[in-house]
Design a protein around this motif. Structure first.
Motif, PDB file in Angstrom:
ATOM      1  N   ALA A 365     -45.181  31.506  37.542  1.00 38.54           N
ATOM      2  CA  ALA A 365     -46.242  32.467  37.199  1.00 38.54           C
ATOM      3  C   ALA A 365     -46.274  32.725  35.698  1.00 38.54           C
ATOM      4  O   ALA A 365     -47.351  32.755  35.080  1.00 38.54           O
ATOM      5  CB  ALA A 365     -46.021  33.775  37.960  1.00 38.54           C
ATOM      6  N   LYS A 366     -45.097  32.882  35.096  1.00 41.74           N
ATOM      7  CA  LYS A 366     -45.003  33.151  33.652  1.00 41.74           C
ATOM      8  C   LYS A 366     -45.572  31.978  32.849  1.00 41.74           C
ATOM      9  O   LYS A 366     -46.354  32.174  31.906  1.00 41.74           O
ATOM     10  CB  LYS A 366     -43.537  33.397  33.276  1.00 41.74           C
ATOM     11  CG  LYS A 366     -43.254  33.500  31.785  1.00 41.74           C
ATOM     12  CD  LYS A 366     -41.780  33.817  31.563  1.00 41.74           C
ATOM     13  CE  LYS A 366     -41.396  33.679  30.105  1.00 41.74           C
ATOM     14  NZ  LYS A 366     -41.356  32.291  29.638  1.00 41.74           N
ATOM     15  N   ASN A 367     -45.186  30.773  33.210  1.00 40.97           N
ATOM     16  CA  ASN A 367     -45.658  29.596  32.468  1.00 40.97           C
ATOM     17  C   ASN A 367     -47.148  29.346  32.675  1.00 40.97           C
ATOM     18  O   ASN A 367     -47.839  28.877  31.760  1.00 40.97           O
ATOM     19  CB  ASN A 367     -44.843  28.365  32.867  1.00 40.97           C
ATOM     20  CG  ASN A 367     -43.491  28.340  32.179  1.00 40.97           C
ATOM     21  OD1 ASN A 367     -42.972  29.381  31.784  1.00 40.97           O
ATOM     22  ND2 ASN A 367     -42.905  27.173  32.027  1.00 40.97           N
ATOM     23  N   ARG A 368     -47.652  29.668  33.846  1.00 38.66           N
ATOM     24  CA  ARG A 368     -49.089  29.534  34.086  1.00 38.66           C
ATOM     25  C   ARG A 368     -49.880  30.497  33.201  1.00 38.66           C
ATOM     26  O   ARG A 368     -50.926  30.148  32.651  1.00 38.66           O
ATOM     27  CB  ARG A 368     -49.399  29.770  35.561  1.00 38.66           C
ATOM     28  CG  ARG A 368     -49.154  28.537  36.424  1.00 38.66           C
ATOM     29  CD  ARG A 368     -49.368  28.795  37.892  1.00 38.66           C
ATOM     30  NE  ARG A 368     -49.451  27.519  38.619  1.00 38.66           N
ATOM     31  CZ  ARG A 368     -49.264  27.398  39.926  1.00 38.66           C
ATOM     32  NH1 ARG A 368     -48.985  28.473  40.673  1.00 38.66           N
ATOM     33  NH2 ARG A 368     -49.365  26.215  40.493  1.00 38.66           N
ATOM     34  N   MET A 369     -49.368  31.704  33.053  1.00 38.59           N
ATOM     35  CA  MET A 369     -50.050  32.684  32.215  1.00 38.59           C
ATOM     36  C   MET A 369     -50.015  32.271  30.738  1.00 38.59           C
ATOM     37  O   MET A 369     -50.995  32.418  30.007  1.00 38.59           O
ATOM     38  CB  MET A 369     -49.411  34.063  32.393  1.00 38.59           C
ATOM     39  CG  MET A 369     -49.692  34.716  33.743  1.00 38.59           C
ATOM     40  SD  MET A 369     -51.470  34.966  34.048  1.00 38.59           S
ATOM     41  CE  MET A 369     -51.857  33.628  35.177  1.00 38.59           C
ATOM     42  N   GLU A 370     -48.884  31.740  30.300  1.00 38.36           N
ATOM     43  CA  GLU A 370     -48.775  31.280  28.908  1.00 38.36           C
ATOM     44  C   GLU A 370     -49.714  30.113  28.648  1.00 38.36           C
ATOM     45  O   GLU A 370     -50.316  30.009  27.567  1.00 38.36           O
ATOM     46  CB  GLU A 370     -47.324  30.895  28.597  1.00 38.36           C
ATOM     47  CG  GLU A 370     -46.392  32.099  28.514  1.00 38.36           C
ATOM     48  CD  GLU A 370     -44.950  31.696  28.327  1.00 38.36           C
ATOM     49  OE1 GLU A 370     -44.627  30.496  28.437  1.00 38.36           O
ATOM     50  OE2 GLU A 370     -44.122  32.604  28.070  1.00 38.36           O
ATOM     51  N   GLN A 371     -49.854  29.241  29.640  1.00 36.31           N
ATOM     52  CA  GLN A 371     -50.787  28.119  29.506  1.00 36.31           C
ATOM     53  C   GLN A 371     -52.226  28.618  29.474  1.00 36.31           C
ATOM     54  O   GLN A 371     -53.069  28.104  28.732  1.00 36.31           O
ATOM     55  CB  GLN A 371     -50.585  27.127  30.661  1.00 36.31           C
ATOM     56  CG  GLN A 371     -51.399  25.857  30.561  1.00 36.31           C
ATOM     57  CD  GLN A 371     -50.934  24.930  29.443  1.00 36.31           C
ATOM     58  OE1 GLN A 371     -49.913  25.173  28.819  1.00 36.31           O
ATOM     59  NE2 GLN A 371     -51.692  23.883  29.174  1.00 36.31           N
ATOM     60  N   ALA A 372     -52.507  29.636  30.267  1.00 32.60           N
ATOM     61  CA  ALA A 372     -53.848  30.220  30.273  1.00 32.60           C
ATOM     62  C   ALA A 372     -54.181  30.811  28.904  1.00 32.60           C
ATOM     63  O   ALA A 372     -55.298  30.655  28.398  1.00 32.60           O
ATOM     64  CB  ALA A 372     -53.933  31.304  31.355  1.00 32.60           C
ATOM     65  N   ILE A 373     -53.209  31.492  28.297  1.00 35.23           N
ATOM     66  CA  ILE A 373     -53.397  32.054  26.956  1.00 35.23           C
ATOM     67  C   ILE A 373     -53.733  30.936  25.966  1.00 35.23           C
ATOM     68  O   ILE A 373     -54.623  31.071  25.117  1.00 35.23           O
ATOM     69  CB  ILE A 373     -52.128  32.808  26.492  1.00 35.23           C
ATOM     70  CG1 ILE A 373     -51.959  34.114  27.263  1.00 35.23           C
ATOM     71  CG2 ILE A 373     -52.156  33.075  24.991  1.00 35.23           C
ATOM     72  CD1 ILE A 373     -52.952  35.191  26.907  1.00 35.23           C
ATOM     73  N   TYR A 374     -53.025  29.823  26.073  1.00 37.69           N
ATOM     74  CA  TYR A 374     -53.274  28.694  25.172  1.00 37.69           C
ATOM     75  C   TYR A 374     -54.716  28.204  25.319  1.00 37.69           C
ATOM     76  O   TYR A 374     -55.420  27.994  24.327  1.00 37.69           O
ATOM     77  CB  TYR A 374     -52.300  27.548  25.468  1.00 37.69           C
ATOM     78  CG  TYR A 374     -52.651  26.283  24.721  1.00 37.69           C
ATOM     79  CD1 TYR A 374     -52.294  26.120  23.386  1.00 37.69           C
ATOM     80  CD2 TYR A 374     -53.381  25.266  25.351  1.00 37.69           C
ATOM     81  CE1 TYR A 374     -52.646  24.975  22.684  1.00 37.69           C
ATOM     82  CE2 TYR A 374     -53.729  24.114  24.651  1.00 37.69           C
ATOM     83  CZ  TYR A 374     -53.355  23.974  23.323  1.00 37.69           C
ATOM     84  OH  TYR A 374     -53.709  22.845  22.630  1.00 37.69           O
ATOM     85  N   PHE A 375     -55.174  28.028  26.560  1.00 39.37           N
ATOM     86  CA  PHE A 375     -56.544  27.552  26.782  1.00 39.37           C
ATOM     87  C   PHE A 375     -57.580  28.552  26.276  1.00 39.37           C
ATOM     88  O   PHE A 375     -58.612  28.162  25.729  1.00 39.37           O
ATOM     89  CB  PHE A 375     -56.781  27.269  28.271  1.00 39.37           C
ATOM     90  CG  PHE A 375     -56.154  25.990  28.762  1.00 39.37           C
ATOM     91  CD1 PHE A 375     -56.360  24.793  28.088  1.00 39.37           C
ATOM     92  CD2 PHE A 375     -55.357  25.970  29.892  1.00 39.37           C
ATOM     93  CE1 PHE A 375     -55.795  23.601  28.531  1.00 39.37           C
ATOM     94  CE2 PHE A 375     -54.785  24.792  30.354  1.00 39.37           C
ATOM     95  CZ  PHE A 375     -55.004  23.607  29.670  1.00 39.37           C
ATOM     96  N   LEU A 376     -57.310  29.829  26.447  1.00 41.77           N
ATOM     97  CA  LEU A 376     -58.241  30.858  25.967  1.00 41.77           C
ATOM     98  C   LEU A 376     -58.366  30.825  24.449  1.00 41.77           C
ATOM     99  O   LEU A 376     -59.439  31.041  23.892  1.00 41.77           O
ATOM    100  CB  LEU A 376     -57.781  32.246  26.431  1.00 41.77           C
ATOM    101  CG  LEU A 376     -57.975  32.555  27.927  1.00 41.77           C
ATOM    102  CD1 LEU A 376     -57.205  33.817  28.315  1.00 41.77           C
ATOM    103  CD2 LEU A 376     -59.451  32.702  28.263  1.00 41.77           C
ATOM    104  N   LYS A 377     -57.264  30.538  23.781  1.00 41.45           N
ATOM    105  CA  LYS A 377     -57.254  30.517  22.310  1.00 41.45           C
ATOM    106  C   LYS A 377     -57.782  29.214  21.740  1.00 41.45           C
ATOM    107  O   LYS A 377     -58.532  29.204  20.764  1.00 41.45           O
ATOM    108  CB  LYS A 377     -55.814  30.735  21.794  1.00 41.45           C
ATOM    109  CG  LYS A 377     -55.294  32.144  21.905  1.00 41.45           C
ATOM    110  CD  LYS A 377     -53.885  32.195  21.330  1.00 41.45           C
ATOM    111  CE  LYS A 377     -53.335  33.603  21.303  1.00 41.45           C
ATOM    112  NZ  LYS A 377     -51.949  33.643  20.763  1.00 41.45           N
ATOM    113  N   GLU A 378     -57.380  28.096  22.339  1.00 44.25           N
ATOM    114  CA  GLU A 378     -57.588  26.801  21.704  1.00 44.25           C
ATOM    115  C   GLU A 378     -58.706  25.951  22.301  1.00 44.25           C
ATOM    116  O   GLU A 378     -59.038  24.906  21.751  1.00 44.25           O
ATOM    117  CB  GLU A 378     -56.279  25.989  21.757  1.00 44.25           C
ATOM    118  CG  GLU A 378     -55.085  26.661  21.123  1.00 44.25           C
ATOM    119  CD  GLU A 378     -55.214  26.789  19.624  1.00 44.25           C
ATOM    120  OE1 GLU A 378     -55.988  26.008  19.020  1.00 44.25           O
ATOM    121  OE2 GLU A 378     -54.552  27.665  19.042  1.00 44.25           O
TER     122      GLU A 378
END
Length: 419
Positions: A365-378
């Protein structure tokens, strides 16, 4: 299960493929530099077989013979690695040659001029080489077509080659000049002149600080690395231009990438970050943005180590983590993960909690959220597309989980935080 012979053959094939790709990249670089400098450039194999970019200039026969002896003759085998040789022949034509690491051949540029040649100089050149003055007009036409290249510019070319393709900063004598007498060329060997002693205390301190910086990056220690980020990457003072800033950022990106390979970070993650910064560097438009990017890059590399380093984990947990991070968009169950790495579900669950300090479910769950943050930013992906990319088929559920982690919905995060 593979036997030792099969494994050895597979490793040999992989090494050969890697080597071939490496050489292909250097050949491409040779052609690109030839176009940029408007000069003939060559990759020359260890067997002295040339391949490269040829400037279409009609050369006098005497010059052609000279070029063949300097660039493609056995003379190259007597030079040392990690020294840039500037060769000047009896026609006042210049060449630059570097013997590549790991017996991978040579990189050469030439012939070119370092200054304009006058008619008077040409008369002297013909006389010195016992060439009839009637050929003056032909030689003059040839010299007019040659490009004038400074040694400083050539140093940048060779420095970039080493930094990029051999993953190390150049620690060599910048230029070692040799003068070749055409009449004795066939029987001569290439000997270095006396090297200028560069290992002063200042230079030693610079390299010690650089090694320390890269060690901190490899450890993910941002605080200590930040104190060293402003060490110069070259001793010589270069113009403070955007292109120069970009060149140094490329060097730093390469060095940081190399540093964190020792930290157990998966090569896919390293390649992703490195490629991302290569694109960002290419798009830079101001020196101020380049200065800021230097720090952003340091932060991202250190954070990648802190987030994805598996150096202290057992092989089983390393495999599990890499499998999870490479399949965040799939249905990641305990059974699927344990089956992939060939261990029992119960054993994996217990060992993961013991080594990582959190359950598999929490980690995913933690890594999925961090990946989501990356997609939102980049990225420009929609919220729905991002949800799918990080393994959530239900958009509402994805938004609910995201808000629980970050206090806002994905849409609000992109609107207010990112922009």
């Amino acid at each position: 299960m593979k036997n030792d012979k099969e494994f050895s053959l597979e490793m040999k094939m992989e090494t050969t493929m890697e080597h071939n790709n490496h050489i292909a990249s250097i050949k491409s670089y040779s052609k690109m530099i030839g176009t940029l400098l408007n000069s003939s450039t060559f990759y020359i194999s260890p067997k002295l077989e040339p391949e490269g970019h040829l400037v279409s200039v009609l050369r006098p026969t005497e010059v052609e013979e000279n070029i063949n002896h300097i660039l493609f003759g056995g003379i190259l085998n007597s030079i040392d690695e990690n020294t840039i040789y500037s060769v000047c022949d009896s026609f006042n034509l210049h060449y630059c040659v570097l013997k590549l690491d790991n017996n991978e051949g040579f990189f050469a540029i030439g012939p070119f001029l370092t200054s304009k040649v006058t008619t008077e100089t040409l008369v002297n050149i013909l006389e010195k080489n016992n060439i009839d003055q009637e050929k003056l007009e032909n030689f003059n036409a040839y010299y007019q077509e040659l490009n004038i290249i400074t040694f400083e510019r050539l140093y940048h070319v060779f420095s970039y080659l080493i930094n990029t393709y051999y993953l190390k900063d150049m620690k060599v004598v910048p230029i070692s000049t040799l003068h070749i007498n055409n009449r004795l060329l066939k029987d001569s060997l290439l000997h270095k002149g006396n090297k200028e002693e560069l290992l002063t205390d200042v230079i030693k301190q610079r390299y010690e600080a650089e090694d320390l910086l890269l060690n901190y990056v490899a450890q993910g220690d941002l605080e200590k690395a930040a104190n060293l980020i402003n060490i110069p990457y070259n001793i010589k003072k270069y113009p403070d231009t955007l292109n120069m800033k970009k060149n140094f950022l490329i060097v730093e990106n390469t060095l940081f990438r190399r540093a964190i390979q020792k930290s157990g970070v998966h090569p896919n993650y390293i390649d992703h970050l490195s490629s991302s910064y290569m694109n960002k560097i290419d798009k830079l438009t101001t020196i101020d943005k380049a200065n800021i990017m230097k720090y952003e890059m340091l932060v991202d590399y250190c954070n990648l180590v802190k987030k994805d380093s598996t150096i202290n984990y057992s092989p089983i947990i390393k495999e599990a983590i890499h499998f999870i991070n490479l399949n965040l968009n799939k249905n990641l169950t305990l059974k699927a993960i344990s089956s992939n790495i060939a261990v029992s579900s119960q054993y994996l669950s217990t060992l993961f909690k013991q080594e990582v300090g959190q359950s598999l479910t929490e980690f995913i769950a933690k890594n999925r959220m961090e990946q989501a943050i990356y997609f939102l930013k980049e990225s420009d992906l929609s919220i729905s597309e991002i949800a799918t990319e990080v393994g959530y088929s239900d958009l509402n559920y994805f938004s609910k989980v995201f808000k629980k982690h970050y206090g806002v919905t994905p849409s609000t995060y992109r609107e207010e935080v990112v922009k």
